[in-house]
Design a protein around this motif. Structure first.
Motif, PDB file in Angstrom:
ATOM      1  N   TYR A  72       0.876  -1.135  -0.055  1.00  0.00           N
ATOM      2  CA  TYR A  72       0.121  -0.189   0.072  1.00  0.00           C
ATOM      3  C   TYR A  72       1.048   1.281   0.073  1.00  0.00           C
ATOM      4  O   TYR A  72       2.058   1.318   0.738  1.00  0.00           O
ATOM      5  CB  TYR A  72      -0.884   0.109   1.173  1.00  0.00           C
ATOM      6  N   TYR A  73       0.617   2.279  -0.643  1.00  0.00           N
ATOM      7  CA  TYR A  73       1.274   3.518  -0.684  1.00  0.00           C
ATOM      8  C   TYR A  73       0.351   4.600  -0.489  1.00  0.00           C
ATOM      9  O   TYR A  73      -0.702   4.724  -1.051  1.00  0.00           O
ATOM     10  CB  TYR A  73       1.780   3.757  -2.252  1.00  0.00           C
ATOM     11  N   ALA A  74       0.752   5.715   0.369  1.00  0.00           N
ATOM     12  CA  ALA A  74      -0.279   6.694   0.641  1.00  0.00           C
ATOM     13  C   ALA A  74       0.747   7.826   0.221  1.00  0.00           C
ATOM     14  O   ALA A  74       1.776   8.080   0.431  1.00  0.00           O
ATOM     15  CB  ALA A  74      -0.331   6.691   2.035  1.00  0.00           C
ATOM     16  N   VAL A  75      -0.014   9.086  -0.308  1.00  0.00           N
ATOM     17  CA  VAL A  75       0.219  10.326  -0.577  1.00  0.00           C
ATOM     18  C   VAL A  75      -0.591  11.328   0.271  1.00  0.00           C
ATOM     19  O   VAL A  75      -1.786  11.159   0.391  1.00  0.00           O
ATOM     20  CB  VAL A  75       0.378  10.687  -1.973  1.00  0.00           C
ATOM     21  N   MET A  80      -2.769  10.033  -6.560  1.00  0.00           N
ATOM     22  CA  MET A  80      -1.727   9.131  -7.559  1.00  0.00           C
ATOM     23  C   MET A  80      -1.976   7.931  -7.974  1.00  0.00           C
ATOM     24  O   MET A  80      -2.999   7.513  -7.754  1.00  0.00           O
ATOM     25  CB  MET A  80      -0.505   8.855  -6.376  1.00  0.00           C
ATOM     26  N   LEU A  81      -1.293   7.806  -9.190  1.00  0.00           N
ATOM     27  CA  LEU A  81      -1.475   6.676 -10.043  1.00  0.00           C
ATOM     28  C   LEU A  81      -0.011   6.020 -10.204  1.00  0.00           C
ATOM     29  O   LEU A  81       0.863   6.685 -10.490  1.00  0.00           O
ATOM     30  CB  LEU A  81      -2.030   7.203 -11.292  1.00  0.00           C
ATOM     31  N   PHE A  82       0.133   4.580 -10.556  1.00  0.00           N
ATOM     32  CA  PHE A  82       1.188   4.227 -10.814  1.00  0.00           C
ATOM     33  C   PHE A  82       0.887   3.527 -12.212  1.00  0.00           C
ATOM     34  O   PHE A  82      -0.239   2.863 -12.330  1.00  0.00           O
ATOM     35  CB  PHE A  82       1.524   2.802  -9.910  1.00  0.00           C
ATOM     36  N   GLU A  83       1.676   3.663 -13.303  1.00  0.00           N
ATOM     37  CA  GLU A  83       1.566   3.445 -14.594  1.00  0.00           C
ATOM     38  C   GLU A  83       2.943   3.702 -15.263  1.00  0.00           C
ATOM     39  O   GLU A  83       3.504   4.544 -15.127  1.00  0.00           O
ATOM     40  CB  GLU A  83       0.679   4.551 -15.021  1.00  0.00           C
ATOM     41  N   ASP A  84       3.037   2.290 -15.960  1.00  0.00           N
ATOM     42  CA  ASP A  84       4.421   2.436 -16.855  1.00  0.00           C
ATOM     43  C   ASP A  84       5.618   2.721 -16.098  1.00  0.00           C
ATOM     44  O   ASP A  84       6.359   3.166 -16.357  1.00  0.00           O
ATOM     45  CB  ASP A  84       4.287   3.055 -18.008  1.00  0.00           C
ATOM     46  N   GLU A  85       5.646   2.040 -15.027  1.00  0.00           N
ATOM     47  CA  GLU A  85       6.973   2.492 -13.837  1.00  0.00           C
ATOM     48  C   GLU A  85       7.099   3.682 -13.311  1.00  0.00           C
ATOM     49  O   GLU A  85       7.942   4.017 -12.933  1.00  0.00           O
ATOM     50  CB  GLU A  85       8.088   1.817 -14.704  1.00  0.00           C
ATOM     51  N   MET A  86       6.003   4.554 -13.506  1.00  0.00           N
ATOM     52  CA  MET A  86       5.976   5.846 -13.143  1.00  0.00           C
ATOM     53  C   MET A  86       4.977   6.357 -12.025  1.00  0.00           C
ATOM     54  O   MET A  86       4.100   5.398 -12.126  1.00  0.00           O
ATOM     55  CB  MET A  86       5.795   6.806 -14.301  1.00  0.00           C
ATOM     56  N   ILE A  87       5.271   7.125 -11.252  1.00  0.00           N
ATOM     57  CA  ILE A  87       4.506   7.479 -10.195  1.00  0.00           C
ATOM     58  C   ILE A  87       3.788   8.792 -10.872  1.00  0.00           C
ATOM     59  O   ILE A  87       4.686   9.734 -11.197  1.00  0.00           O
ATOM     60  CB  ILE A  87       4.959   7.769  -8.841  1.00  0.00           C
ATOM     61  N   PHE A 109      12.339   7.588  -7.534  1.00  0.00           N
ATOM     62  CA  PHE A 109      11.414   8.108  -6.651  1.00  0.00           C
ATOM     63  C   PHE A 109      11.762   7.575  -4.876  1.00  0.00           C
ATOM     64  O   PHE A 109      12.032   8.207  -4.226  1.00  0.00           O
ATOM     65  CB  PHE A 109       9.960   8.384  -6.993  1.00  0.00           C
ATOM     66  N   PHE A 110      11.425   6.264  -5.218  1.00  0.00           N
ATOM     67  CA  PHE A 110      11.752   5.441  -3.969  1.00  0.00           C
ATOM     68  C   PHE A 110      13.173   5.638  -3.348  1.00  0.00           C
ATOM     69  O   PHE A 110      13.344   5.689  -2.162  1.00  0.00           O
ATOM     70  CB  PHE A 110      11.129   4.193  -4.158  1.00  0.00           C
ATOM     71  N   ALA A 111      13.966   5.482  -4.410  1.00  0.00           N
ATOM     72  CA  ALA A 111      15.483   5.206  -4.055  1.00  0.00           C
ATOM     73  C   ALA A 111      15.790   6.537  -3.145  1.00  0.00           C
ATOM     74  O   ALA A 111      16.421   6.489  -2.132  1.00  0.00           O
ATOM     75  CB  ALA A 111      16.367   4.882  -5.041  1.00  0.00           C
ATOM     76  N   ILE A 112      15.300   7.669  -3.771  1.00  0.00           N
ATOM     77  CA  ILE A 112      15.481   8.919  -3.170  1.00  0.00           C
ATOM     78  C   ILE A 112      15.195   9.128  -1.613  1.00  0.00           C
ATOM     79  O   ILE A 112      15.660   9.504  -0.981  1.00  0.00           O
ATOM     80  CB  ILE A 112      15.237   9.996  -4.075  1.00  0.00           C
ATOM     81  N   LEU A 113      13.869   8.831  -1.423  1.00  0.00           N
ATOM     82  CA  LEU A 113      12.901   8.568  -0.256  1.00  0.00           C
ATOM     83  C   LEU A 113      13.503   7.866   0.691  1.00  0.00           C
ATOM     84  O   LEU A 113      13.863   8.110   1.991  1.00  0.00           O
ATOM     85  CB  LEU A 113      11.616   8.261  -0.411  1.00  0.00           C
ATOM     86  N   GLU A 114      14.287   6.886   0.029  1.00  0.00           N
ATOM     87  CA  GLU A 114      15.129   5.839   1.306  1.00  0.00           C
ATOM     88  C   GLU A 114      16.607   6.259   1.461  1.00  0.00           C
ATOM     89  O   GLU A 114      16.992   6.111   2.518  1.00  0.00           O
ATOM     90  CB  GLU A 114      15.134   4.361   0.796  1.00  0.00           C
TER      91      GLU A 114
END
Length: 177
Positions: free
Chosen positions: A83-86, A138-145, A171-176
């Motif tokens: 699950y992802y939340a914004v 948000m939407l996840f589509e074609d490896e994009m957020i 995106f996720f790598a930067i967050l972590e």
């Protein structure tokens, strides 16, 4: 990378949002104070049919230290099982006119991980989104957020809609980090 992509990772109400079509649902709830609340809590409910709901459970782990969580958009990603939340959140002592956008992930279905840095903040003075970054989806589509967000211009209090797009792995790598 354009300036909106860069801003999306800078530093990098009660409203119910449904995950998929029916269950579960999450809400932030201090109805007595509304947009000025200093005591918001995130609650979780489930339903088999979208009509009959379980009792609310407080999500003690869905907090943004130093901020009040506001409108929440949660998406389930079947490919990852996460699950992802914004969500916008405003600094303690202020109100929802001072929101930035944050991100959280739930890998187990029971434990949320929030990140300290906002994923999107108000732009520089004079920009169309220079005051408040507010509700989002948000939407996840074609490896994009893709994150659509409402934003307020300080000069005339006009509201606008923006779209920020980024490769999700980056995106996720930067967050972590």
């Amino acid at each position: 990378m354009n300036r909106y992509e860069k801003r999306m990772l800078s530093l990098l109400t009660v409203t119910l949002f449904f995950i998929s079509a029916v269950c579960p649902a999450m809400a932030s709830d201090d109805v007595n104070a509304g947009w000025t609340s200093q005591n918001n809590h995130v609650r979780y409910r489930t339903s088999e049919d979208g009509i009959n709901w379980s009792a609310a459970t407080t999500c003690d782990d869905f907090v943004q230290p130093g901020y009040q969580v506001w409108h929440i958009d949660v998406r389930y990603d079947a490919a990852s099982g996460k699950y992802y939340a914004v969500y916008p959140a405003y600094p303690n002592g202020t109100d929802c006119d001072h929101c930035s956008l944050f991100f959280a992930v739930n890998e187990t279905g029971t434990q949320w991980e929030t990140f300290n840095k906002p994923i999107l903040k108000a732009s520089a003075a004079g920009g169309w989104d220079d005051f408040c970054v507010y509700r989002s989806s948000m939407l996840f589509e074609d490896e994009m957020i893709k994150v659509w967000y409402g934003a307020k211009k300080q000069e005339d209090s006009s509201w606008h809609t923006g779209l920020a797009v980024r490769n999700f792995a980056e995106f996720f790598a930067i967050l972590e980090s």
